[in-house]
Motif scaffolding. Structure first.
Motif, PDB file in Angstrom:
ATOM      1  N   TRP A  36       0.848  -1.181   0.000  1.00  0.00           N
ATOM      2  CA  TRP A  36       0.000   0.000   0.000  1.00  0.00           C
ATOM      3  C   TRP A  36       0.884   1.231   0.000  1.00  0.00           C
ATOM      4  N   SER A  38       0.777   5.419   0.120  1.00  0.00           N
ATOM      5  CA  SER A  38      -0.052   6.578   0.423  1.00  0.00           C
ATOM      6  C   SER A  38      -0.147   7.522  -0.769  1.00  0.00           C
ATOM      7  N   SER A  40      -0.581  11.376  -1.482  1.00  0.00           N
ATOM      8  CA  SER A  40      -0.480  12.667  -0.796  1.00  0.00           C
ATOM      9  C   SER A  40      -1.505  13.662  -1.312  1.00  0.00           C
ATOM     10  N   THR A  87       0.416  14.197   3.947  1.00  0.00           N
ATOM     11  CA  THR A  87      -0.010  12.799   3.958  1.00  0.00           C
ATOM     12  C   THR A  87      -1.261  12.648   4.816  1.00  0.00           C
ATOM     13  N   VAL A  92      -3.089   5.798   6.304  1.00  0.00           N
ATOM     14  CA  VAL A  92      -1.841   5.194   6.793  1.00  0.00           C
ATOM     15  C   VAL A  92      -2.148   4.313   7.995  1.00  0.00           C
ATOM     16  N   SER A  95      -4.050   1.120   6.930  1.00  0.00           N
ATOM     17  CA  SER A  95      -3.209   0.152   6.235  1.00  0.00           C
ATOM     18  C   SER A  95      -2.315  -0.611   7.205  1.00  0.00           C
ATOM     19  N   SER A 102       3.335  -1.027   3.983  1.00  0.00           N
ATOM     20  CA  SER A 102       2.881   0.331   3.709  1.00  0.00           C
ATOM     21  C   SER A 102       4.053   1.268   3.483  1.00  0.00           C
ATOM     22  N   LEU A 104       5.240   5.478   2.450  1.00  0.00           N
ATOM     23  CA  LEU A 104       5.017   6.884   2.126  1.00  0.00           C
ATOM     24  C   LEU A 104       6.126   7.307   1.184  1.00  0.00           C
TER      25      LEU A 104
END
Length: 191
Positions: A36, A38, A40, A87, A92, A95, A102, A104
């Motif tokens: 996963w 993220s 933004s 974010t 987050v 997940s 996960s 970012l």
């Protein structure tokens, strides 16, 4: 890529402008559907080919102000003295709670904020093979004006100096190799 809970750590990918963070993240997304990544929020206008909700959540200043005021952003920053990026917090947290690998993909300022709130995350610095290659990639994109390119290159110089703040460095010689190295890191769940 399921595994023990020790692998259930957030990976934060950051690096200088034009290093290919978005391209590497897209390669991970394309080949590793269980990871996963993220999406933004940003106040900047979409670049050609970018889709709202896929590449970014494109919002206006009022909506971004609301997200900040209501604590809905895990991190946020003004990037290149221009647009704001952030974010969204809830996706987050959801997940990670679901046990999904996960990630970012954010800028250096955002990574520093996440380090404050989630120090257990794995912080990965994506580095260009050389300064000349970084300049070539930025100019080759053709999406910025000369003034924007100059501003981004000034920012990149400072961002490159922050490499030591990260747990791991991956050199982006080639996108799919960098993505594979990142996924291998996520699978290993380094400590």
């Amino acid at each position: 890529m399921t595994g023990p809970a020790s692998n259930n750590r957030l990976v934060v990918l950051a690096g200088p402008t034009a290093v290919g963070k978005g391209t590497v993240a897209a390669a991970v997304r394309e080949r590793h559907h269980d990871v996963w990544i993220s999406v933004s929020a940003t106040t900047r206008a979409p670049r050609p080919g970018e889709i709202d909700g896929v590449h970014y959540h494109f919002v206006d200043d009022a909506e971004f102000d609301r997200l900040i005021a209501e604590g809905e952003l895990l991190e946020w920053a003004v990037v290149h003295r221009a647009a704001r990026y952030g974010t969204p917090r809830r996706p987050v947290e959801e997940s990670l709670a679901a046990g999904r690998p996960s990630m970012l993909e954010i800028d250096l300022q955002g990574a520093r904020q996440v380090r404050e709130t989630m120090p257990e995350a794995i912080f990965v610095f994506l580095k260009p093979p050389s300064w000349d290659e970084l300049v070539r990639r930025l100019v080759g994109r053709g999406t910025e004006t000369e003034e924007e390119r100059t501003r981004r290159l000034d920012t990149a110089r400072a961002e490159l100096a922050a490499e030591s703040e990260f747990d791991v460095t991956i050199v982006n010689h080639e996108v799919h190799a960098a993505a594979a190295e990142l996924v291998k890191l996520m699978e290993s769940g380094i400590s």
